[in-house]
Enzyme design. Structure first.
Site, mmCIF file in Angstrom:
data_model
loop_
_atom_site.group_PDB
_atom_site.id
_atom_site.type_symbol
_atom_site.label_atom_id
_atom_site.label_comp_id
_atom_site.label_asym_id
_atom_site.label_seq_id
_atom_site.Cartn_x
_atom_site.Cartn_y
_atom_site.Cartn_z
ATOM 1 N N TYR A 466 43.144 18.985 -97.295
ATOM 2 C CA TYR A 466 42.463 19.025 -96.004
ATOM 3 C C TYR A 466 42.554 17.611 -95.406
ATOM 4 O O TYR A 466 41.561 16.941 -95.174
ATOM 5 C CB TYR A 466 41.000 19.448 -96.144
ATOM 6 C CG TYR A 466 40.793 20.899 -96.530
ATOM 7 C CD1 TYR A 466 41.851 21.801 -96.570
ATOM 8 C CD2 TYR A 466 39.524 21.371 -96.852
ATOM 9 C CE1 TYR A 466 41.649 23.125 -96.913
ATOM 10 C CE2 TYR A 466 39.320 22.711 -97.198
ATOM 11 C CZ TYR A 466 40.376 23.576 -97.238
ATOM 12 O OH TYR A 466 40.169 24.895 -97.589
ATOM 13 N N ARG A 467 43.761 17.181 -95.190
ATOM 14 C CA ARG A 467 44.070 15.802 -94.797
ATOM 15 C C ARG A 467 43.175 15.326 -93.668
ATOM 16 O O ARG A 467 43.011 16.003 -92.657
ATOM 17 C CB ARG A 467 45.523 15.718 -94.363
ATOM 18 C CG ARG A 467 45.968 14.358 -93.899
ATOM 19 C CD ARG A 467 46.339 13.447 -95.033
ATOM 20 N NE ARG A 467 47.527 13.931 -95.705
ATOM 21 C CZ ARG A 467 48.014 13.405 -96.827
ATOM 22 N NH1 ARG A 467 47.393 12.395 -97.397
ATOM 23 N NH2 ARG A 467 49.105 13.902 -97.378
#
Length: 532
Positions: A466-467
């Site tokens: 979930y950059r």
């Protein structure tokens, strides 16, 4: 105004000339390594190629990074075989150009296809073979294959095995697995990376290495540490897992006047210890109901078994859910894959071979981990905050089960025992103006700030896949270690130091780098050392 226009034209002309120079030098390097010209013309795209823009845009999954002002690569390489990947690494290193590696383009911050310096995209979409071996209960899957293609190929060969990975079928294997990978069988089987038994990677010298050749340290690092910090992932060999002939899914919506707060609170209390065959995702969304802004909770469940056994578990252990027999849908595992991907029950599994999403939005994501139940008063304050802030939704993904049994140091992904659930913060929009970008990104940051008292701390943990560039970036300069440590400890906790040591050994000059890559233990050009 006229002078600004002239400066822009000069800049554009300079950029095009620079791209041409990089392209010519790169193609010459390819030729020098005996790659036939007929292959080069098929896989190397410069900005003057008529297909350049369509190739670039084909795997952009966030419209924030598909604008006229978004930096564009000097070259895109679309390899068909391992030798093309090796040559790309060697030539990019030789000419001193940054290499960005894109498998499916789902990086939330676009760092697999955007950079502020001159760069080349190594686009892996042609490397998407899936070879399932039912006798061995394994599969080799190349980095450019999508999860949909993987699931389809498993289903073609067997109806009694599956694989514990994500629910979005257009996500590619390379990024998903190298960053950890999880799905709705997480509580039963753990992460995707917990079922990788071999791999193929191209290292900084252009060598193709399998597990035996790369060694256990690098094999450990590319199972959750982010492959793009260490090399180019060509393929993973995965261990399939048993799935029952019947699984059960359910979808229950609750509002504030339907014991929503009590149900969400009880969810936190029971999911750590409930049967491992059950996974429940909770979607929390601000909506308008009866002309009033409120919050809706949607409980989406996946149970590895029939509905009778499911109800025998939820009725006594999670009564606030209110699950009844009519809420339950029994189906095969492959049909549940389609259900979670939002296809209706008449859809053929062939749709999983479609690599193009239905739509691509502007979006921003963030993540958190919750280790102590949020009290009811806290939940009530959260509902109010979500309504006040605007559009941002939350997704709770239940942990516990098998995740509690695997040590934090088993893989780089450390978020194991002690977590009740993971939060994904989510906001999408379609407005194309800069003011909307600012507004929606501010909204998600505000909700993230609001949640501070309820989530993990020291460090405030985050999920690599979930950059989120908000939590720290590195310019890969003289302070790369201290900069990289800020986000690195949030993603990897105590595993960060081991990742740095491995990085320093396998890529001492930091060729494989991005805005959140693992740094070497000292700046490039300094004296190398290990962290103890």
């Amino acid at each position: 105004m006229k002078s600004a226009h002239v400066l822009l034209l000069i800049f554009l002309c300079f950029s095009i000339a620079a791209s041409d120079s990089v392209y010519d030098t790169f193609v010459q390097c390819f030729s020098d390594t005996k790659i036939p010209q007929s292959q080069i013309s098929q896989i190397v795209y410069g900005p003057k190629n008529p297909s350049f823009t369509s190739v670039l845009q084909s795997y952009i999954r966030n419209r924030r990074f598909n604008t006229s002002s978004t930096p564009k690569p000097a070259i895109i390489v679309t390899p068909f075989e391992a030798s093309h990947v090796s040559t790309t690494v060697i030539c990019a290193k030789k000419i001193g150009v940054q290499l960005k590696i894109r498998s499916g383009g789902h990086d939330y911050e676009g760092i697999s296809y955007v950079s502020d310096v001159s760069f080349i995209i190594l686009d892996m979409f042609n490397l998407r073979n899936v070879d399932v071996d039912i006798k061995e209960e394994t599969a080799w899957v190349q980095a450019g294959a999508t999860l949909g293609e993987l699931y389809y190929n498993i289903w073609e060969k067997t109806k009694v095995y599956g694989y514990p990975a994500g629910v979005c079928p257009t996500v590619a294997v390379g990024g998903h697995l190298s960053g950890g990978g999880y799905g709705n069988m997480l509580r039963k089987y753990g992460l995707s990376v917990d079922h990788i038994v071999d791999a193929q990677v191209v290292d900084v010298q252009g060598r193709v290495l399998d597990r035996a050749a790369m060694g256990e340290d690098l094999f450990w690092a590319i199972r959750g540490g982010g492959g793009a910090s260490f090399g180019v992932i060509l393929a993973y060999k995965i261990q399939l897992v048993p799935v029952p002939p019947i699984v059960t899914i359910f979808h229950i919506e609750k509002f504030l006047d339907q014991n929503m707060t009590e149900a969400v609170f009880q969810y936190q209390e029971v999911m750590q210890k409930i049967d491992n065959d059950l996974f429940i995702r909770v979607l929390l969304q601000p909506i308008t109901k009866d002309k009033t802004r409120t919050v809706r909770a949607t409980f989406i469940g996946m149970f590895l078994g029939d509905s009778n056994r499911l109800l025998s578990i939820t009725s006594p252990e999670f009564p606030e859910l209110g699950l009844q027999k009519p809420d339950c849908k029994e189906m095969s595992w492959i049909d549940s894959v389609l259900y979670w991907a939002n296809f209706d029950n008449t859809t053929s599994p062939n749709v999983l071979l479609n690599r193009t999403p239905d739509s691509v939005n502007f979006l921003k994501r963030k993540s958190d981990y919750v280790k102590t139940s949020i009290p009811k008063t806290g939940l009530e304050s959260l509902w109010k905050a979500m309504v006040d802030i605007g559009k941002v939704g939350l997704v709770f993904n239940s942990y516990g089960g098998r995740m509690n049994e695997i040590p934090e140091s088993e893989t780089p992904f450390p978020h194991r025992a002690g977590n009740i659930f993971k939060i994904q913060y989510s906001v999408n929009w379609n407005e194309e103006d800069a003011a909307s970008d600012t507004d929606y990104i501010d909204q998600i940051r505000n909700l993230y700030s609001f949640m501070t008292p309820f989530v993990s701390s020291n460090p405030r943990e985050s999920f690599l896949n979930y950059r989120d560039l908000d939590i720290g970036t590195t310019d890969n300069g003289k302070n790369s270690f201290s900069q990289g440590k800020v986000c690195g400890e949030k993603y990897f906790k105590g595993n960060f130091d081991r990742l740095v040591n491995i990085k320093t050994t396998v890529d001492p000059d930091n060729f494989f780098r991005n805005e959140q890559s693992i740094p070497t233990s000292v700046p490039v050009g300094g004296r190398k050392g290990r962290i103890f």
